[in-house]
Design an enzyme around this catalytic site. Structure first.
Site, PDB file in Angstrom:
ATOM      1  N   PRO A  22       0.789  -1.225   0.000  1.00 53.96           N
ATOM      2  CA  PRO A  22       0.000   0.000   0.000  1.00 53.96           C
ATOM      3  C   PRO A  22       0.829   1.288   0.000  1.00 53.96           C
ATOM      4  CG  PRO A  22      -0.145  -1.126   2.113  1.00 53.96           C
ATOM      5  CD  PRO A  22       0.526  -2.070   1.156  1.00 53.96           C
ATOM      6  N   ASN A  23       0.316   2.230  -0.763  1.00 59.64           N
ATOM      7  CA  ASN A  23       0.844   3.601  -0.864  1.00 59.64           C
ATOM      8  C   ASN A  23       2.153   3.709  -1.659  1.00 59.64           C
ATOM      9  OD1 ASN A  23      -1.286   4.728   0.793  1.00 59.64           O
ATOM     10  ND2 ASN A  23      -0.306   3.692   2.504  1.00 59.64           N
ATOM     11  N   ARG A  30       5.080  10.955  -2.249  1.00 59.55           N
ATOM     12  CA  ARG A  30       4.749  10.629  -0.865  1.00 59.55           C
ATOM     13  C   ARG A  30       5.962  10.840   0.054  1.00 59.55           C
ATOM     14  NH1 ARG A  30       4.685   4.490   1.344  1.00 59.55           N
ATOM     15  NH2 ARG A  30       3.909   5.004   3.410  1.00 59.55           N
ATOM     16  N   TYR A  35      11.101   8.817   1.693  1.00 57.70           N
ATOM     17  CA  TYR A  35      11.120   7.724   0.717  1.00 57.70           C
ATOM     18  C   TYR A  35      11.847   8.073  -0.588  1.00 57.70           C
ATOM     19  CZ  TYR A  35       7.661   5.836   3.936  1.00 57.70           C
ATOM     20  OH  TYR A  35       7.036   5.370   5.064  1.00 57.70           O
ATOM     21  N   ASN A  87       8.229  -5.468  -0.601  1.00 53.47           N
ATOM     22  CA  ASN A  87       8.040  -4.286   0.235  1.00 53.47           C
ATOM     23  C   ASN A  87       6.544  -4.217   0.521  1.00 53.47           C
ATOM     24  OD1 ASN A  87       7.817  -1.888   1.548  1.00 53.47           O
ATOM     25  ND2 ASN A  87       9.001  -0.688   0.075  1.00 53.47           N
ATOM     26  N   ALA A  90       3.020  -0.692   4.938  1.00 52.07           N
ATOM     27  CA  ALA A  90       2.560  -0.760   6.332  1.00 52.07           C
ATOM     28  C   ALA A  90       2.065  -2.153   6.724  1.00 52.07           C
ATOM     29  CB  ALA A  90       1.473   0.284   6.561  1.00 52.07           C
ATOM     30  N   GLU A 111      12.741  -9.258   2.284  1.00 49.58           N
ATOM     31  CA  GLU A 111      12.021  -8.051   2.723  1.00 49.58           C
ATOM     32  C   GLU A 111      12.800  -6.818   2.276  1.00 49.58           C
ATOM     33  OE1 GLU A 111      12.232  -7.440   6.985  1.00 49.58           O
ATOM     34  OE2 GLU A 111      10.397  -6.227   6.974  1.00 49.58           O
ATOM     35  N   HIS A 113      12.780  -2.415   2.250  1.00 53.40           N
ATOM     36  CA  HIS A 113      12.220  -1.105   2.633  1.00 53.40           C
ATOM     37  C   HIS A 113      13.131   0.006   2.135  1.00 53.40           C
ATOM     38  CE1 HIS A 113       9.252  -2.954   5.178  1.00 53.40           C
ATOM     39  NE2 HIS A 113      10.199  -3.683   5.726  1.00 53.40           N
ATOM     40  N   ARG A 120      12.654   4.583  13.041  1.00 50.27           N
ATOM     41  CA  ARG A 120      11.446   5.416  12.975  1.00 50.27           C
ATOM     42  C   ARG A 120      10.516   5.114  14.158  1.00 50.27           C
ATOM     43  NH1 ARG A 120       9.103   4.986   7.164  1.00 50.27           N
ATOM     44  NH2 ARG A 120       7.940   6.789   7.955  1.00 50.27           N
TER      45      ARG A 120
HETATM   46  C1  DQA Z   1       8.195   1.214   3.976  1.00 52.31           C
HETATM   47  C2  DQA Z   1       8.268   1.377   5.489  1.00 52.31           C
HETATM   48  C3  DQA Z   1       6.912   1.136   6.119  1.00 52.31           C
HETATM   49  O1  DQA Z   1       6.994   1.353   7.523  1.00 52.31           O
HETATM   50  C4  DQA Z   1       5.875   2.099   5.555  1.00 52.31           C
HETATM   51  O2  DQA Z   1       4.608   1.820   6.085  1.00 52.31           O
HETATM   52  C5  DQA Z   1       5.860   2.104   4.077  1.00 52.31           C
HETATM   53  C6  DQA Z   1       7.131   2.106   3.360  1.00 52.31           C
HETATM   54  C7  DQA Z   1       9.539   1.557   3.302  1.00 52.31           C
HETATM   55  O3  DQA Z   1       9.738   1.132   2.168  1.00 52.31           O
HETATM   56  O4  DQA Z   1      10.366   2.269   3.888  1.00 52.31           O
HETATM   57  O5  DQA Z   1       4.812   2.184   3.450  1.00 52.31           O
HETATM   58  O6  DQA Z   1       7.902  -0.142   3.679  1.00 52.31           O
END
Ligand code: DQA
Length: 155
Positions: A22-23, A30, A35, A87, A90, A111, A113, A120
């Site tokens: 998501p997002n 964003r 990011y 990735n 959240a 994984e 990120h 954070r």
């Molecule tokens: C994220 C880190 C997550 O905590 C966050 O909710 C994201 C992006 C990252 O790529 O840094 O959506 O996965």
């Protein structure tokens, strides 16, 4: 022998799924201070270039829906995909269902990120994905994906 020749000769899958939660469709717009300014399309381009050098193919997808990510993890197993870079956004910090899906498949999941969640908010310190994944790469911006792809190439 080159990386490309080696992977072609083994007959093993050269496809790596790059699954984004998501997002992440809003990357570039964003919270760029966290990011970065690269869009998901920019990252796809970087990955395709590096994948070509490594003799791999990338199949990058994004969804804002938890179930899509789970279905794609199952698809990775059914198709005998080499590895998954995940990735989960959240969902990383909330999804027992994604944790279970990773545990349900034999395909190695890495994984990924952009940010380093450990530096954070406290709610980002727990990773249901990381607890099931083969390994994790975090904190290098768009390069986290490239480092994870290089790790996948060596599996
Ligand atoms: C994220 C880190 C997550 O905590 C966050 O909710 C994201 C992006 C990252 O790529 O840094 O959506 O996965």
């Amino acid at each position: 022998m080159s990386d490309t020749a080696q992977s072609e000769q083994s007959g093993a899958s050269t496809t790596v799924f790059v699954l984004n939660g998501p997002n992440l469709n809003l990357l570039g717009l964003r919270e760029p201070q966290i990011y970065g300014y690269e869009t998901l399309d920019d990252i796809a381009g970087m990955l395709e270039d590096r994948a070509r050098e490594l003799g791999l193919d990338v199949d990058l997808r994004q969804s804002n829906h938890e179930g899509h990510l789970i279905d794609w993890l199952h698809e990775a197993q059914a198709d005998g995909i080499k590895a998954v870079l995940l990735n989960a956004g959240a969902y990383t910090h909330t999804s027992v269902a994604i944790h279970d899906a990773i545990k349900s498949i034999k395909v190695p999941v890495i994984e990924v990120h952009l940010s380093n969640p450990h530096t954070r908010e406290a709610f980002r310190h727990k990773s249901f994905v990381g607890m099931a994944a083969k390994g994790s790469v975090a904190g290098f911006g768009a390069n986290s994906y490239i480092i994870a792809l290089e790790a996948a190439a060596r599996l």
